[in-house]
Each structure stands twice: as structure tokens, then as C-alpha cells.
Motif scaffolding. Structure first.
Motif, PDB file in Angstrom:
ATOM      1  N   PHE A   1     -23.694 -21.155   3.104  1.00 41.91           N
ATOM      2  CA  PHE A   1     -22.679 -21.729   2.224  1.00 41.91           C
ATOM      3  C   PHE A   1     -21.313 -21.816   2.904  1.00 41.91           C
ATOM      4  N   ILE A   2     -20.955 -20.811   3.673  1.00 39.33           N
ATOM      5  CA  ILE A   2     -19.663 -20.850   4.379  1.00 39.33           C
ATOM      6  C   ILE A   2     -19.658 -21.954   5.424  1.00 39.33           C
ATOM      7  N   GLN A   3     -20.730 -22.037   6.207  1.00 43.33           N
ATOM      8  CA  GLN A   3     -20.803 -23.082   7.219  1.00 43.33           C
ATOM      9  C   GLN A   3     -20.870 -24.470   6.588  1.00 43.33           C
ATOM     10  N   ALA A   4     -21.509 -24.591   5.436  1.00 47.29           N
ATOM     11  CA  ALA A   4     -21.602 -25.899   4.778  1.00 47.29           C
ATOM     12  C   ALA A   4     -20.233 -26.391   4.329  1.00 47.29           C
ATOM     13  N   THR A   5     -19.389 -25.500   3.817  1.00 44.42           N
ATOM     14  CA  THR A   5     -18.055 -25.935   3.408  1.00 44.42           C
ATOM     15  C   THR A   5     -17.216 -26.355   4.609  1.00 44.42           C
ATOM     16  N   ILE A   6     -17.353 -25.646   5.719  1.00 43.36           N
ATOM     17  CA  ILE A   6     -16.633 -26.040   6.939  1.00 43.36           C
ATOM     18  C   ILE A   6     -17.143 -27.382   7.443  1.00 43.36           C
ATOM     19  N   ALA A   7     -18.468 -27.575   7.403  1.00 41.43           N
ATOM     20  CA  ALA A   7     -19.049 -28.828   7.885  1.00 41.43           C
ATOM     21  C   ALA A   7     -18.622 -30.017   7.038  1.00 41.43           C
TER      22      ALA A   7
ATOM     23  N   SER B   1     -22.779 -30.534  14.007  1.00 37.64           N
ATOM     24  CA  SER B   1     -23.511 -29.388  14.544  1.00 37.64           C
ATOM     25  C   SER B   1     -23.415 -28.186  13.608  1.00 37.64           C
ATOM     26  N   VAL B   2     -22.273 -27.986  12.982  1.00 36.24           N
ATOM     27  CA  VAL B   2     -22.126 -26.898  12.016  1.00 36.24           C
ATOM     28  C   VAL B   2     -23.006 -27.168  10.794  1.00 36.24           C
ATOM     29  N   ALA B   3     -23.118 -28.425  10.400  1.00 39.66           N
ATOM     30  CA  ALA B   3     -23.969 -28.777   9.256  1.00 39.66           C
ATOM     31  C   ALA B   3     -25.440 -28.497   9.557  1.00 39.66           C
ATOM     32  N   SER B   4     -25.864 -28.722  10.798  1.00 42.89           N
ATOM     33  CA  SER B   4     -27.257 -28.435  11.139  1.00 42.89           C
ATOM     34  C   SER B   4     -27.534 -26.938  11.103  1.00 42.89           C
ATOM     35  N   ILE B   5     -26.589 -26.121  11.564  1.00 41.81           N
ATOM     36  CA  ILE B   5     -26.767 -24.670  11.498  1.00 41.81           C
ATOM     37  C   ILE B   5     -26.789 -24.203  10.050  1.00 41.81           C
ATOM     38  N   ALA B   6     -25.946 -24.784   9.207  1.00 40.40           N
ATOM     39  CA  ALA B   6     -25.928 -24.416   7.791  1.00 40.40           C
ATOM     40  C   ALA B   6     -27.239 -24.794   7.113  1.00 40.40           C
ATOM     41  N   THR B   7     -27.792 -25.938   7.468  1.00 39.77           N
ATOM     42  CA  THR B   7     -29.061 -26.372   6.885  1.00 39.77           C
ATOM     43  C   THR B   7     -30.185 -25.420   7.272  1.00 39.77           C
TER      44      THR B   7
END
Length: 79
Positions: free
Chosen positions: A13-19, A51-57
Motif C-alpha cells: 500500500f505504501i509503495q502503491a501510493t508513491i507509484a 518500477s515502484v508500481a511493479s514492486i507494489a503489485t
């Protein structure tokens, strides 16, 4: 829910908001960088957001898996 599942969910969730911010609103990162951003910097910010969105996924998809699976351990080393 185990502690590892909670960590995966929080990280996702944290990475998704940044992405989302980097993909949709790259000019909002202008408060971190005082000078104006040229188009090359905007593209690099969007690539980083992707790339951040892929890690969040990956984190959000792995959170419900059993802790003993090798794919979850491999994703945990990435995170």
C-alpha cells in the motif's frame, strides 16, 4: 493474518501510493527538487514510478500466499 502478511500488505500500500503519485503527478515531486523539471526528468520519474508500481503489485499479490512458498521468500528478498 501473520506478521509477514501484514508487512507485505503495508509495503504494497505504501509503495502503491508513491507509484500513483510518480506516474500520474510527476510535477508534484517539484517540491523536493527546487529547479524546474525538463521532459527527460519527467520521463525518468515516470519510469521509476512504473518500477515502484511493479514492486507494489508483487507485494500485494504475495500477501495471501503461505509463508513457506519459495516465490514469497524470493519476493521478500526483493522487498
Amino acid at each position: 493474518m501473520s506478521a509477514l502478511n501484514t508487512i507485505f500488505a503495508a509495503h504494497g500500500f505504501i509503495q502503491a501510493t508513491i507509484a500513483v503519485q510518480l506516474l500520474l503527478l510527476p510535477y508534484a515531486a517539484n517540491y523536493l527538487i527546487p529547479q524546474s523539471l525538463d521532459p527527460a526528468h519527467i520521463i525518468l520519474l515516470r519510469f521509476y514510478g512504473a518500477s515502484v508500481a511493479s514492486i507494489a503489485t508483487i507485494s500485494l499479490l504475495c500477501r495471501n500466499m503461505p509463508n513457506m512458498l519459495p516465490c514469497k521468500r524470493g519476493a521478500g528478498k526483493e522487498v
